[in-house]
Design a protein around this motif. Structure first.
Motif, PDB file in Angstrom:
ATOM      1  N   SER A 108       0.827  -1.205   0.000  1.00 57.35           N
ATOM      2  CA  SER A 108       0.000   0.000   0.000  1.00 57.35           C
ATOM      3  C   SER A 108       0.862   1.254   0.000  1.00 57.35           C
ATOM      4  CB  SER A 108      -0.908   0.023   1.221  1.00 57.35           C
ATOM      5  OG  SER A 108      -1.825  -1.029   1.133  1.00 57.35           O
ATOM      6  N   ILE A 111       2.084   1.809  -3.455  1.00 55.95           N
ATOM      7  CA  ILE A 111       1.021   2.378  -4.289  1.00 55.95           C
ATOM      8  C   ILE A 111       0.840   3.858  -3.959  1.00 55.95           C
ATOM      9  CG2 ILE A 111      -1.465   2.326  -4.751  1.00 55.95           C
ATOM     10  CD1 ILE A 111      -1.344  -0.714  -4.269  1.00 55.95           C
ATOM     11  N   VAL A 181      -4.878  -1.831  -2.639  1.00 55.80           N
ATOM     12  CA  VAL A 181      -5.472  -0.616  -3.207  1.00 55.80           C
ATOM     13  C   VAL A 181      -6.481  -0.015  -2.215  1.00 55.80           C
ATOM     14  CG1 VAL A 181      -6.981   0.267  -5.038  1.00 55.80           C
ATOM     15  CG2 VAL A 181      -5.076  -1.244  -5.605  1.00 55.80           C
TER      16      VAL A 181
END
Lengths: 315, 527
Positions: A108, A111, A181
């Motif tokens: 995460s 991302i 995500v």
């Protein structure tokens, strides 16, 4: 620099001691009785007799100070006791579940950083264009949407409707995509807005104008002069995101049945599994302290003014 | 070259689905909120009852309607004084490690349970055990301290009186310290546990009875009911089985209705497996007054509750125990929904509505009652709010007291409530264990009944019913006890709790078991 790091790490045991005391007190002051929870889980009627027996089994029949002293003496030898529920050593269980959570939080974070930097920079450079508005709308939505709900939306679309991704469990990359995500959404949105704001602030400094006047290439201006200088608040935020991601994992792990330490902690809260919670909080404290230290070191690397380290001379 | 790539692509296409096909077929995937635990038949949490039931078997089983049928004991004799049970054990049964199942093994298991008496004290049979004998390998004799008719019912429970191979006991025989391995006589073996992910059971090919059609049952750990629903919809789970609609349930009632509406699914609702009920405190506050308790019973609209909250998945209950529970088919007249009657009862008892007021009073005291529930139990909260609205219409003020579950448990334990949720345990604990616990002050039942003028009499009759060896006398005693409790309106039964089942057409299941935690994997097949 090294002595600074060592000094910071030397404070760690003191922080852990303070945290353990606070956690110990809070757990016992909060409503809820682990003996009652233990009997509920065991489907045994909570008679006075059974409650007394459960308290004795769980070591809750002694005075609080004695309980803490016993716990501390063992903890100093890295023995954090056994789970009330499973009966296994708590540290073993946490270390068993922790890698899955770190994998999720790490993905995460990647991302978050991987998307928020280009989005934030682009939005700042193309201020008030359609691109900027779009980025801001996405960021606004990201801050507002709860991650578990977003997780369910993803599952509905990619697992139920399209059948592209597995809805739960841990496995290959395909298992990781949706939980990572969902978890990243909030940090991503916050970071994008922050980078945009920070870039906008930096781009009006005189040194940017001078750099352009010196004929420095636009790419160098943007990344070398603007971005690096806009980096300080972003570093602070990134340090906080680590906490946010580990905290958020608690919810996301339940949605995706991710076998991580967050889900384990949630069930421990529900079951009043004190030894697990005490150890969990300490492990989290260590992670936070180390992350903060890493951020501070990164400050020093990014900004020479911070290398003084508060000791009146250059480190 | 192009052909080579086409062949390669085709090979890959064929190779990829090969793995899932192998895992499918004879593997059924189920889900549960936690791992199944180490599976010790003599211990409780974290051992999960559904899984203990897969590995370990009882001497006798509880069948439909409360009938006790032979299992590891083929037959048994009970002495006329009701104290000596002689079990004739099934021959040719072995534990999955090859150890023979005989009277010595039975005795060793009983002794192991007795070693840990304090933990099993809640189960009356364990307290009653006196002399245990294994006169020959095929005969086990159990002598009780005093006659106790529910002995057979309690032998059928999933825990603690089931049998692990003595070969896996610790050296001192104290199984509470843990078994070397989970080895029983049952139709399944636990072969793999991955913490936080799944447990894998495989068929016991040496099982003495009818072998399961399935080869494997994989139980994935899914703690969230919504995640379970999506896992089912994506085909990652084959079966949903268990209680529905609340915190510990498999899926919500709305999700169940959604799945039931789709013809691709086979869904079912079991018969009654316990009663969702509330206790009204006869010992304190306005509910001390019989008229108030009866008025509550007449004022709550169960039909609306069943339709609005339970979406018809649970049916309304009029009595504390369902009529198919032994001794409980008493045709007691229900308290029908009748707000006018409720008002008249209150008026006659002196609870008058002052002019312009909305709450009745008697001797200057408001008709205000605390209704206690578990704060984060959405279902209880919803029911409590609905009752608050309905009882307001007849002039009662209900104060909602929502707390976390342990504080709630403490209120049940201490009798600190006006009205409180208190579900019955379901078969095989009904009626004997539920009624038996009414004598113990730490139960909400006792606390609710403590103000009844005939409480001492009720308790004495319960003891007589549990120790009587005369079937007719026992039935008469139960009738007496349950009729009194019904008339005194210390319970407000709401609905009959049920299990639900959902699976696709490729799975066949044999229907429901008569108790809550037994899941009939043995009778299931998957195409």
């Amino acid at each position: 620099m090294l002595s600074y790091i060592l000094r910071r790490l030397a404070v760690l045991p003191v922080i852990l001691l303070a945290v353990s005391l606070v956690i110990f007190a809070i757990l016992r002051l909060a409503p809820g009785d682990p003996a009652m929870a233990y009997l509920r889980l065991s489907q045994i009627p909570p008679t006075t007799e059974n409650l007394a027996l459960a308290r004795e089994t769980l070591g809750l029949d002694k005075p609080l100070s004695a309980q803490y002293a016993t716990w501390l003496a063992k903890a100093a030898r890295l023995d954090f006791g056994r789970s009330y529920v499973t009966g296994r050593p708590v540290m073993d269980e946490i270390l068993y579940y922790l890698p899955a959570t770190l994998e999720l939080a790490g993905a995460s974070l990647l991302i978050t950083l991987g998307l928020s930097v280009p989005m934030g920079v682009a939005a700042a450079l193309r201020r008030d264009t359609a691109l900027d508005h779009l980025t801001r709308a996405v960021a606004f939505a990201g801050v507002s949407i709860p991650n578990f709900w977003f997780g369910f939306l993803l599952v509905w679309l990619f697992s139920v409707q399209l059948g592209w991704l597995p809805p739960l469990g841990r496995g290959g990359l395909s298992h990781l995509v949706m939980p990572a995500v969902s978890l990243a959404l909030m940090s991503l949105a916050v970071n994008t807005r922050l980078i945009r704001a920070s870039m906008l602030e930096t781009m009006h400094h005189r040194f940017i104008l001078y750099a352009r006047a010196r004929g420095v290439g636009e790419g160098t201006v943007v990344w070398r002069h603007m971005f690096v200088n806009a980096l300080i608040p972003i570093l602070t935020a990134t340090g906080m995101h680590v906490g946010e991601l580990l905290g958020g994992a608690v919810v996301v792990e339940s949605v995706f049945s991710w076998p991580g330490v967050g889900r384990y902690a949630v069930s421990s809260i529900y079951n009043r599994d004190f030894p697990v919670l005490q150890c969990f909080m300490l492990v989290m404290t260590v992670i936070f302290v180390v992350c903060n230290l890493a951020v501070d070191i990164a400050y020093a690397v990014a900004d020479p003014r911070m290398r003084l380290g508060g000791q009146g001379g250059r480190a | 070259m192009a052909i080579f790539f086409r062949v390669l692509a085709l090979a890959l296409l064929l190779a990829v689905p090969a793995a899932p096909a192998l895992a499918g077929g004879n593997e059924l995937v189920f889900s549960w909120q936690s791992n199944c635990g180490p599976l010790n038949p003599h211990l409780y949490s974290p051992n999960q009852m559904y899984a203990q039931n897969m590995l370990y078997e009882p001497l006798v089983r509880y069948a439909e309607g409360g009938k006790i049928v032979p299992w590891l004991a083929e037959r048994w004799d009970i002495s006329p004084d009701g104290r000596t049970y002689t079990f004739h054990l099934r021959q040719g049964v072995t534990f999955s490690d090859g150890t023979p199942f005989d009277a010595a093994a039975v005795k060793a298991n009983f002794e192991a349970v007795r070693k840990n008496l304090a933990r099993h004290k809640w189960l009356e049979l364990v307290n009653q055990l006196d002399v245990l004998e294994a006169p020959d390998p095929a005969t086990f004799v159990m002598k009780l301290k005093s006659p106790y008719y529910p002995a057979l019912q309690e032998l059928s429970l999933i825990r603690p009186l089931r049998f692990a191979s003595p070969a896996v006991f610790p050296e001192d025989g104290d199984t509470s310290k843990g078994l070397k391995k989970a080895v029983g006589t049952g139709p399944w073996l636990l072969t793999e546990t991955k913490l936080g992910e799944y447990d894998l059971f495989i068929r016991n090919d040496k099982y003495w009875g009818k072998k399961p059609a399935l080869e494997r049952v994989r139980v994935k750990v899914i703690s969230d009911p919504n995640a379970r629903l999506t896992a089912y919809e994506t085909g990652d789970v084959d079966l949903i089985y268990g209680s529905g609609g609340h915190a510990s349930g498999q899926i919500g009632m709305d999700a169940f209705k959604l799945l039931a509406a789709d013809k691709a699914n086979v869904t079912g609702i079991s018969g009654p497996l316990g009663t969702r009920a509330l206790c009204l405190n006869s010992g304190r506050g306005p509910t001390r007054d019989l008229a108030v308790r009866q008025a509550v019973a007449h004022a709550v609209d169960k039909a609306a509750l069943v339709k609005g909250v339970f979406l018809d998945v649970e049916k309304p209950a009029d009595t504390l125990f369902a009529s198919d529970i032994p001794y409980c088919d008493l045709k007691l007249p229900p308290f029908a929904l009748d707000p006018a009657k409720a008002e008249k009862l209150l008026d006659d008892a002196g609870w008058k509505l002052p002019k312009g007021a909305s709450v009745r009073q008697k001797d200057g005291q408001d008709l205000e009652i605390d209704l206690c529930f578990i704060g984060n139990d959405a279902l209880q909260k919803f029911i409590a709010e609905l009752m608050q609205g309905e009882l307001a219409k007849v002039g009662m003020r209900i104060r909602l007291v929502g707390e976390e579950s342990d504080a709630f448990g403490k209120r049940q334990h201490d009798g600190d409530f006006g009205i409180i949720f208190n579900d019955t345990s379901g078969p095989p604990y009904e009626p004997h264990a539920v009624v038996g616990s009414m004598r113990s002050p730490s139960h909400a039942d006792y606390q609710a009944q403590v103000g009844l003028p005939m409480k001492a009499n009720i308790d004495a009759k319960i003891t007589q019913a549990l120790t009587s060896t005369d079937e007719d006398k026992r039935a008469a005693l139960y009738k007496d006890i349950l009729t009194t409790l019904h008339e005194q309106a210390v319970y407000l039964p709401l609905t009959n709790m049920t299990n639900i089942v959902v699976h696709r057409q490729d799975v066949t299941d044999p229907g429901f078991m008569p108790t809550k935690y037994e899941i009939p994997f043995e009778g299931m097949t998957k195409r």
